[in-house]
Design an enzyme around this catalytic site. Structure first.
Site, PDB file in Angstrom:
ATOM      1  N   GLY A   1       4.893   2.479   1.627  1.00  0.00           N
ATOM      2  CA  GLY A   1       5.927   3.325   1.029  1.00  0.00           C
ATOM      3  C   GLY A   1       6.344   4.420   1.999  1.00  0.00           C
ATOM      4  O   GLY A   1       7.536   4.653   2.228  1.00  0.00           O
TER       5      GLY A   1
ATOM      6  N   SER B   1       0.830  -1.194   0.000  1.00  0.00           N
ATOM      7  CA  SER B   1       0.000   0.000   0.000  1.00  0.00           C
ATOM      8  C   SER B   1       0.868   1.250   0.000  1.00  0.00           C
ATOM      9  O   SER B   1       2.067   1.189   0.254  1.00  0.00           O
ATOM     10  CB  SER B   1      -0.872   0.006   1.257  1.00  0.00           C
ATOM     11  OG  SER B   1      -0.037   0.206   2.388  1.00  0.00           O
ATOM     12  N   LYS B   2       0.193   2.344  -0.278  1.00  0.00           N
ATOM     13  CA  LYS B   2       0.848   3.646  -0.266  1.00  0.00           C
ATOM     14  C   LYS B   2       1.485   3.897   1.106  1.00  0.00           C
ATOM     15  O   LYS B   2       2.563   4.450   1.224  1.00  0.00           O
ATOM     16  CB  LYS B   2      -0.235   4.692  -0.553  1.00  0.00           C
ATOM     17  CG  LYS B   2       0.273   6.052  -0.883  1.00  0.00           C
ATOM     18  CD  LYS B   2      -0.868   6.965  -1.224  1.00  0.00           C
ATOM     19  CE  LYS B   2      -1.442   7.586   0.032  1.00  0.00           C
ATOM     20  NZ  LYS B   2      -2.478   8.581  -0.197  1.00  0.00           N
ATOM     21  N   ARG B   3       0.765   3.440   2.131  1.00  0.00           N
ATOM     22  CA  ARG B   3       1.263   3.618   3.498  1.00  0.00           C
ATOM     23  C   ARG B   3       2.586   2.888   3.741  1.00  0.00           C
ATOM     24  O   ARG B   3       3.456   3.378   4.423  1.00  0.00           O
ATOM     25  CB  ARG B   3       0.212   3.154   4.510  1.00  0.00           C
ATOM     26  CG  ARG B   3      -0.442   4.317   5.238  1.00  0.00           C
ATOM     27  CD  ARG B   3      -1.725   3.910   5.924  1.00  0.00           C
ATOM     28  NE  ARG B   3      -2.779   3.694   4.935  1.00  0.00           N
ATOM     29  CZ  ARG B   3      -3.405   2.540   4.735  1.00  0.00           C
ATOM     30  NH1 ARG B   3      -3.094   1.476   5.443  1.00  0.00           N
ATOM     31  NH2 ARG B   3      -4.352   2.441   3.826  1.00  0.00           N
TER      32      ARG B   3
END
Ligand code: GLU
Length: 511
Positions: A269, A265-267
């Site tokens: 990253g 997920s973006k999180r």
């Protein structure tokens, strides 16, 4: 199954934000398949959910694909014969199909208000059914054209009562299809809710639009991420009811890309400090910037390569592939169904391999961009090419070219004397004075020649070359890094080398 010859595949993003690397891998596999089979790669913008409209998101998708070199053959920017390529502009095409489904008993009008839907969810919620859905169990207790009389339905529509059209999922039927990666996949229809097909604003939902458009755009193969697998039974039934299963495209659902804790997920990253999007994306509401592979310093060649290997291999040990090799070797049969783990260290390894592989000419413009972003002006192109050749093996990310090459174009501002100052003495000082004298007289400014004289002077002064090599490096580079020091001096040229040695020597003498 679709028996038409021409391969036509599509990437159908909803332009709602940054393009996740899983999205780019979907593009890539579609693109590779199309190119391998001499077919068309179509980009269709799926923007029927107007509440999720994000300004700039569509343009961003095009920018990302351009950076990756995966340009579509047909899209809103280069329309083919099946336009428009933006679903919001195709609005009037869908209602017809929704009404056809109603006429044939496969769909129905539903007039339930949001409050009534909430009430249903509250009423039927229990331990066995923690999240009640609008499905075969409840539909006969709701306000729809299955429970109301024809007259009432007519009256509600005439008086502009908002309504949606829902698919009537059959009870206890098995829907199966052949997935090119997973083989036969089956679903029990009783477990799937009566999805909305047409919304109150007259827009289709994704489910209806994706099937209608795949049909109208003559898509031969529908490839997408695994997250769409649960929607497949709805799509298969719509194909069956509207166009016939013999017209249906071939399907493949690509494996999930996994991060350190499940789906990447973006999180992840943000938490672990690696990019997840293809290019920088700034959320217009929160202003939050999510870093992209491009800006992090990845080469598109490497990005494509690492994505190709996230879920596929050619059956050999080979890992570095150019796009042409990928087109030649890619096959859907070798894509695996299990989740593919993203490893950032491995991603950087690919980039390093590609920096080493490309010649200075291919890297030139990208290196200039990195240097100019840091205010380092490059005027001498010949020098630039030599510098790139000399330092590229030391660069993992394109951004590393700043540290590794800026000192060739700009005298270093900070000279880190700490590794040499404590051991500095008169003997070393005298050595450098003599070295300078020798440099002044040197006519052939070549690495090999410079190294020979350096060693000779060291030996005459009873010094080991190693003792004075690091000081010379620091004088020229500013720190303890870089390629062979005489290669550096050779490229810097006589005047600049002498000037840098003199300047640092002065500081050391004065200290
Ligand atoms: N609009 C869907 C998405 O955002 C497309 C899924 C599909 O390819 O069917 O990914």
């Amino acid at each position: 199954m679709n028996t038409e010859k021409r391969v036509r595949v599509r990437f159908a993003p909803s332009p709602t934000g940054g393009l996740h690397l899983g999205g780019v891998r979907t593009v890539l596999y579609n693109y590779l398949y199309a190119k391998k089979h001499g077919g068309d790669f179509i980009l269709r913008i799926e923007d029927t959910d107007q509440t999720r409209f994000v300004p700039g998101a569509e343009e961003y998708i095009f920018d990302c694909l351009k950076w990756c070199g995966l340009n579509p053959d047909e899209s809103v920017r280069n329309e083919g014969p099946y336009g428009p390529y933006r679903q919001s502009e195709r609005k009037e095409k869908y209602r017809l199909y929704a009404e056809e489904l109603i006429a044939e008993g496969h769909a129905y009008y539903a007039f339930d208000t949001p409050e009534e839907l909430d009430e249903m969810r509250r009423k039927y919620k229990n331990d066995e059914n923690p999240q009640p859905q609008y499905d075969n169990k409840v539909r006969m207790r709701m306000k729809n054209s299955l429970t109301l009389s024809g007259e009432d339905v007519h009256e509600l529509i005439r008086s502009n009562t908002p309504y949606v059209i829902r698919i009537k999922m059959p009870e206890n039927e098995t829907v199966s299809f052949n997935d090119m990666i997973r083989g036969e996949v089956s679903f029990n229809t009783s477990l799937v809710d009566d999805k909305v097909l047409l919304k109150a604003d007259g827009m289709p939902t994704y489910h209806l639009a994706v099937v209608v458009d795949d049909h109208l755009m003559k898509i031969s193969h529908a490839f997408r991420g695994e997250e769409w697998l649960p929607s497949a039974p709805v799509h298969i039934l719509l194909w069956k009811y509207l166009f016939g299963l013999d017209k249906m495209p071939h399907w493949a659902h690509f494996p999930l890309i996994l991060g350190p804790n499940g789906k990447l997920s973006k999180r992840d990253g943000l938490k672990y400090g690696f990019p997840v999007f293809a290019m920088n994306w700034t959320d217009s509401k929160t202003g939050e910037l999510t870093e992209g592979f491009k800006e992090k310093g990845f080469l598109p060649e490497a990005f494509i390569n690492l994505l190709a290997l996230l879920g596929w291999n050619d059956g050999t040990e080979q890992e570095v592939f150019s796009i042409d090799e990928l087109i030649e070797k890619f096959s859907m049969g070798r894509v695996h169904s299990a989740g593919a783990k993203f490893d950032y260290e491995k991603a950087k390894w690919f980039n390093h391999e590609w920096i080493k592989k490309l010649d200075a000419g291919s890297l030139k413009e990208r290196v200039v961009e990195v240097l100019e972003a840091k205010n380092v002006k490059v005027q001498d192109e010949k020098l630039l090419l030599k510098v790139i050749e000399l330092v590229k093996d030391r660069c993992t990310l394109l951004t590393d070219f700043y540290e590794q090459s800026a000192y060739f174009f700009k005298t270093p501002e900070n000279i880190d004397l700490s590794p040499i100052q404590p051991k500095w003495n008169d003997k070393k000082n005298l050595f450098f004075i003599e070295l300078l004298r020798n440099f002044e007289l040197e006519n052939s400014w070549e690495a090999h020649q410079l190294e020979n004289s350096f060693k000779e002077i060291a030996s005459v002064n009873d010094l080991k070359p190693g003792e004075v090599m690091l000081p010379l490096r620091i004088m020229l580079v500013g720190g303890k890094f870089g390629p062979h020091v005489f290669d550096i001096a050779a490229l810097l040229g006589k005047a600049e080398t002498i000037q840098r040695v003199k300047a640092t020597l002065k500081v050391l003498e004065g200290a």
